[in-house]
Design an enzyme around this catalytic site. Structure first.
Site, short mmCIF file in Angstrom:
data_model
loop_
_atom_site.label_atom_id
_atom_site.label_comp_id
_atom_site.label_asym_id
_atom_site.label_seq_id
_atom_site.Cartn_x
_atom_site.Cartn_y
_atom_site.Cartn_z
N HIS A 379 0.80 -1.22 0.00
CA HIS A 379 0.00 0.00 0.00
C HIS A 379 0.84 1.28 0.00
O HIS A 379 0.28 2.35 0.21
CB HIS A 379 -0.91 0.04 1.23
CG HIS A 379 -2.15 -0.79 1.10
ND1 HIS A 379 -3.29 -0.36 0.47
CD2 HIS A 379 -2.42 -2.04 1.52
CE1 HIS A 379 -4.22 -1.30 0.52
NE2 HIS A 379 -3.71 -2.33 1.15
N LYS A 570 -8.30 14.06 4.42
CA LYS A 570 -7.50 12.85 4.38
C LYS A 570 -6.47 12.95 5.51
O LYS A 570 -6.37 13.98 6.18
CB LYS A 570 -6.80 12.67 3.04
CG LYS A 570 -5.95 13.87 2.60
CD LYS A 570 -5.33 13.62 1.23
CE LYS A 570 -6.39 13.58 0.16
NZ LYS A 570 -6.09 12.67 -0.93
N ARG A 571 -5.73 11.89 5.71
CA ARG A 571 -4.68 11.90 6.73
C ARG A 571 -3.69 13.04 6.44
O ARG A 571 -3.38 13.32 5.29
CB ARG A 571 -3.98 10.54 6.71
CG ARG A 571 -2.88 10.35 7.73
CD ARG A 571 -2.51 8.88 7.82
NE ARG A 571 -2.19 8.33 6.51
CZ ARG A 571 -0.98 8.28 5.98
NH1 ARG A 571 0.05 8.77 6.66
NH2 ARG A 571 -0.75 7.72 4.81
N LYS A 576 0.93 14.49 1.01
CA LYS A 576 -0.42 14.76 0.53
C LYS A 576 -0.63 16.26 0.25
O LYS A 576 -1.61 16.65 -0.36
CB LYS A 576 -1.45 14.25 1.52
CG LYS A 576 -1.41 12.72 1.65
CD LYS A 576 -2.40 12.21 2.70
CE LYS A 576 -2.30 10.72 2.90
NZ LYS A 576 -2.81 9.92 1.76
N THR A 678 -8.56 6.52 -2.00
CA THR A 678 -9.96 6.12 -2.20
C THR A 678 -10.88 7.31 -1.96
O THR A 678 -12.01 7.31 -2.44
CB THR A 678 -10.37 4.96 -1.27
OG1 THR A 678 -10.04 5.28 0.08
CG2 THR A 678 -9.66 3.67 -1.67
N LYS A 682 -14.54 8.56 -3.74
CA LYS A 682 -15.76 8.95 -3.01
C LYS A 682 -16.24 10.32 -3.45
O LYS A 682 -17.44 10.55 -3.63
CB LYS A 682 -15.50 8.92 -1.50
CG LYS A 682 -15.20 7.54 -0.95
CD LYS A 682 -14.49 7.59 0.40
CE LYS A 682 -13.89 6.24 0.74
NZ LYS A 682 -12.96 6.31 1.89
#
Length: 852
Positions: A379, A570-571, A576, A678, A682
């Site tokens: 992952h 998100k985290r 990111k 993911t 969504k």
């Protein structure tokens, strides 16, 4: 006289055959109402005069669970009698979200439950909000596991999920003075109606100690492990129903207990703390999700956690197998075990230990079974996330496993030598043991050696595994590698979270899309229908109004539902690039400060993210987001054209509010860093447009929706590599880009940290000195792309058309499709139909015992 009456009664019963709907399985309105009342009164001891909303939630939850139990018992019995091949999904995280709404939908009782409650002056939504949310995951990894369990059950695939029943899940996040403050997540404090303890299935887990060799009765070399301590694994079963099917699979979570909870002699001597020392140290194993591993004790506890749940699970799987089969020779033909990232990869060594030491199997035979049983999902592309445990820690905690890993490594490297004679560099790179700077066990290498299948979770991610992260293993065993692009369950992420849109879709094309998301493509014929587009736009607006109300409730910030909702949830991790988003906000703010009358599109920037407790820079970025929001939201020059909101404690249930209300989805990670994502799926499924880089599943989403319906910016993977190879110098971008320089200077000046001018200097120094994730290199293209977003949003019809196109092309990104690919290409498992028997008095209860 009494005998005559009994004869008449029996005769009457034989003639009439009274049909009774069972209170625990029936689904009529009257039966559901009666069941809720009984569960309130008899299970909780509550009269309606004193019952709280939470009591009614529990009563409804038990009512739903009863209807699942009937199917679950039939499912497990069918699997047993047919001796089916079963998928066992091992994951350190299962971010399941609230269960009531999902289970009501899947069992087909949503409408009747809503009506039953309304007739008692109760609202179903109020009860749903009372459910504590188990935070048994950190982000995408755990949520993916939950989506997969839903799809496995919906597709009628025999499956069991295995993980840890953390007493405290991911922390509850509070924002105090702009800073993240972690609070314990006491999700079990009021009980959990969805789990069933299984005391009879407890297993014993060993830690520490030493090993000793001995000859068995045939004179073969054997090893026994003499542990320093043992811990008991106590299983709790959660029922996982499929949508519109009789299948109810199992999520089995393990809780750690002491093998000797209380020492009476020590207690009687007056040393009360030491009397329960074993209990405390044992229960710490399942106490909290991801303890801080910045310290040695935290690292040791994480390794304990991983081995604990893996050993519990493998012992349980073997026990299940032997209850159906005479021996373990065909274990790999009946069990497909998937390792969800490296956390459970110790399972390779543990299965070998169980087969060789506990079941006296010859090494080569055990290794063949092990390799043909395990699949490994990678992952991450981040080297720091590929776990490496110090050999010294293994020697202390798992001495037998260290021996087994060395033996696996020796045999594995012998095969590598034969293939590549004289290539010592390759041997060093592929070894399961890293030699420098200290001896460490490479857990990803152990998984690669011990699995028959290795997969990435997006096309780009898998390609980068082959060419970079696991290149040597790919060259050695190319047939092992496949891609399985992640997916999401449309049941939770559209049907439940966006009911108005789900209803509109169903009115147009029927409800088959719920189990076959590809059918949503049928909406293509309505794209240019003005009435349909109006309905689509109206639903989005109502969702935004709902989110605006929630934001005010949680933050007291007033936002405008007519503004563009620009969302990144998100985290919190530097790759990111939430920070790049902040640079854009400050850019717009600077434009307003330079010209207060500038024509700027009204935007609401919404963030939601948790930072790991020990991740200093990530927590400082959260502070910066809130600090920028404090200034921007209260500056009279801005005139509410910009708003910045940080929603605390982001979770599955908050995501269910956010995704349906989003206009713009921020998927802006540095190319080559995000495995898949993911959240991007969504957002798109709910009609948000994506601004993003060519990273992870963004690439496949862009291909699905069309380049013209995706806002692309930034360097691609090859360009990132080339720029770093040439010698990336972020200061050059700062020097030659005036807007960027003004943004950085405003942060550095202390403008957003009055009284603490140096507060954000670590961020500025990191960007100017190294800029590891290349924000400066992508800054200008990001700003330019955001201007294209502005132009598109100013044309509502054009934007709505793109929104519809994004949603209806998400069929590929259903977790059902992903699971189908795993079943056919890795697990080799088939669906199993569960046929239910109708409830009847003749076969009910104790009468049935006579027939067994």
């Amino acid at each position: 006289m009494q005998e005559v009456h009994q004869e008449q009664s029996a005769s009457y019963t034989e003639k009439v055959k009274i049909q009774v709907e069972d209170d625990r399985t029936g689904t009529s309105l009257d039966t559901i109402k009666r069941a809720i009342a009984d569960n309130l009164y008899y299970l909780q001891g509550k009269d309606i005069e004193f019952a709280t909303t939470y009591n009614y939630y529990m009563a409804l939850a038990y009512t739903v669970r009863d209807r699942l139990l009937h199917r679950w018992l039939k499912t497990t019995k069918t699997y047993f009698h047919q001796n089916v091949k079963t998928v066992y999904y091992l994951s350190a995280e299962f971010l399941m979200g609230r269960q009531l709404a999902k289970n009501l939908v899947n069992v087909g009782c949503w409408e009747v439950a809503r009506q039953a409650l309304e007739e008692s002056c109760l609202k179903l939504d109020d009860l749903i909000e009372k459910e504590p949310e188990p935070g048994l995951g950190n982000g995408g990894l755990g949520r993916l596991a939950a989506c997969f369990l839903d799809s496995l059950a919906t597709l009628e695939i025999p499956a069991v999920g295995y993980g840890i029943r953390y007493e405290f899940g991911i922390f509850k996040q509070q924002i105090q003075n702009g800073y993240q403050v972690e609070q314990p997540d006491k999700w079990l404090s009021l009980g959990n109606p969805w789990e069933i303890p299984r005391h009879e299935d407890q297993v014993e887990i060993k830690f520490g100690g030493y090993t000793e060799a001995y000859p068995d009765k045939q004179g073969n070399y054997r090893v026994r492990w003499i542990p320093a301590r043992t811990v008991i694994g106590m299983p709790y079963d959660t029922l996982v129903p499929g949508y519109n099917t009789n299948t109810v699979n199992t999520l089995r979570l393990w809780s750690a207990k002491a093998s000797n909870e209380f020492d009476l002699q020590i207690f009687d001597s007056g040393d009360y703390n030491r009397a329960v020392e074993d209990k405390t140290s044992s229960e710490n194993i399942s106490k909290v999700l991801y303890p801080n591993d910045n310290i040695f004790q935290g690292k040791m506890l994480r390794l304990e956690q991983q081995y604990f749940f893996v050993s519990c699970s493998l012992q349980d799987i073997i026990r299940t197998h032997l209850s159906r089969n005479p021996n373990l020779d065909n274990f790999h033909e009946k069990a497909a075990i998937q390792l969800n990232d490296t956390h459970p990869s110790i399972g390779v060594a543990e299965l070998m230990r169980l087969l060789v030491d506990d079941h006296d199997m010859e090494w080569e035979k055990a290794w063949n079974i092990t390799q043909n049983t395990f699949g490994y999902t990678n992952h991450t592309l981040l080297s720091e996330a590929l776990e490496r445990w110090p050999v010294s820690m293994f020697a202390t905690l798992l001495p037998r496993h260290l021996e087994i890993i060395y033996e696996i490594n020796f045999r594995f490297l012998e095969k590598v030598k034969k293939r590549y004679p004289g290539d010592d560099g390759r041997l060093a790179r592929m070894s399961l043991i890293e030699e420098f700077p200290e001896k460490r066990v490479r857990m990803a290498h152990l998984a690669c050696a011990g699995a028959h299948a290795i997969n990435g979770v997006a096309a780009l991610h898998t390609q980068l595994l082959k060419t970079d992260v696991l290149r040597d293993f790919y060259e050695f065993s190319p047939d092992k590698f496949t891609n399985k692009t992640n997916g999401i369950t449309p049941r939770r992420w559209l049907l439940i979270s966006n009911p108005k849109l789900a209803l509109l879709i169903t009115e147009k094309i029927g409800k088959n899309w719920i189990k076959n998301l590809e059918e949503i493509k049928q909406l293509e014929r309505f794209i240019d229908d003005p009435e349909f587009r109006h309905s689509w736009r109206q639903i989005k607006h109502e969702n935004k109004q709902d989110l605006a109300a929630y934001i005010y409730q949680k933050t007291e910030i007033v936002v405008n539902p007519n503004s563009l909702f620009d969302i990144q949830v998100k985290r919190l991790h530097e790759y990111k690039r939430q920070l790049l988003n902040v640079l854009h906000i400050i850019t717009l703010y600077n434009q307003i400060k330079q010209n207060p009358d500038v024509d700027i599109l009204h935007r609401t920037f919404i963030f939601g993210a948790k930072a790991a407790p020990g991740y200093y820079m990530a927590k400082l970025i959260i502070k910066l987001i809130n600090a920028v929001g404090e200034i921007v939201n209260n500056d009279p020059d801005v005139r509410d054209r910009l708003k910045v909101v940080f929603i605390p404690n982001f979770s599955v249930s908050i995501g269910q509010r956010i995704y349906p209300a989003s206009d713009l989805s921020e998927q802006i990670s540095t190319a080559g860093k995000e495995a898949s994502g993911t959240g991007n799926m969504k957002f798109s499924l709910n009609g948000a447009l994506t601004i993003g880089t060519l990273d992870g599943a963004n690439i496949e989403i862009r291909e699905a929706v069309g380049a013209e319906n995706f806002f692309l910016f930034g360097l691609n993977v090859e360009e990132v590599k080339a720029l770093k190879y040439q010698g990336y110098n972020p200061e050059q971008y700062y020097t030659y880009n005036q807007e960027l320089r003004q943004v950085i200077d405003r942060i550095a000046s202390g403008y957003f940290s009055p009284g603490k001018p140096h507060l954000f200097h670590p961020i500025v120094e990191s960007l100017l000195g190294k800029d590891e994730y290349m924000l400066f290199a992508d800054y200008q293209t990001y700003i330019d792309c955001q201007e294209r977003v502005n132009q598109a949003y100013r044309n509502p019809e054009y934007w709505t058309r793109m929104s519809i196109i994004n949603s209806i092309n998400m069929g590929k990104f259903s977790a059902d499709r992903t699971i189908n690919e795993y079943c056919q290409e890795i697990w080799n498992v088939e669906p199993v139909k569960i046929d239910m028997e109708a409830y009847s008095q003749e076969t009910a209860g104790l009468q049935r015992y006579c027939q067994i």
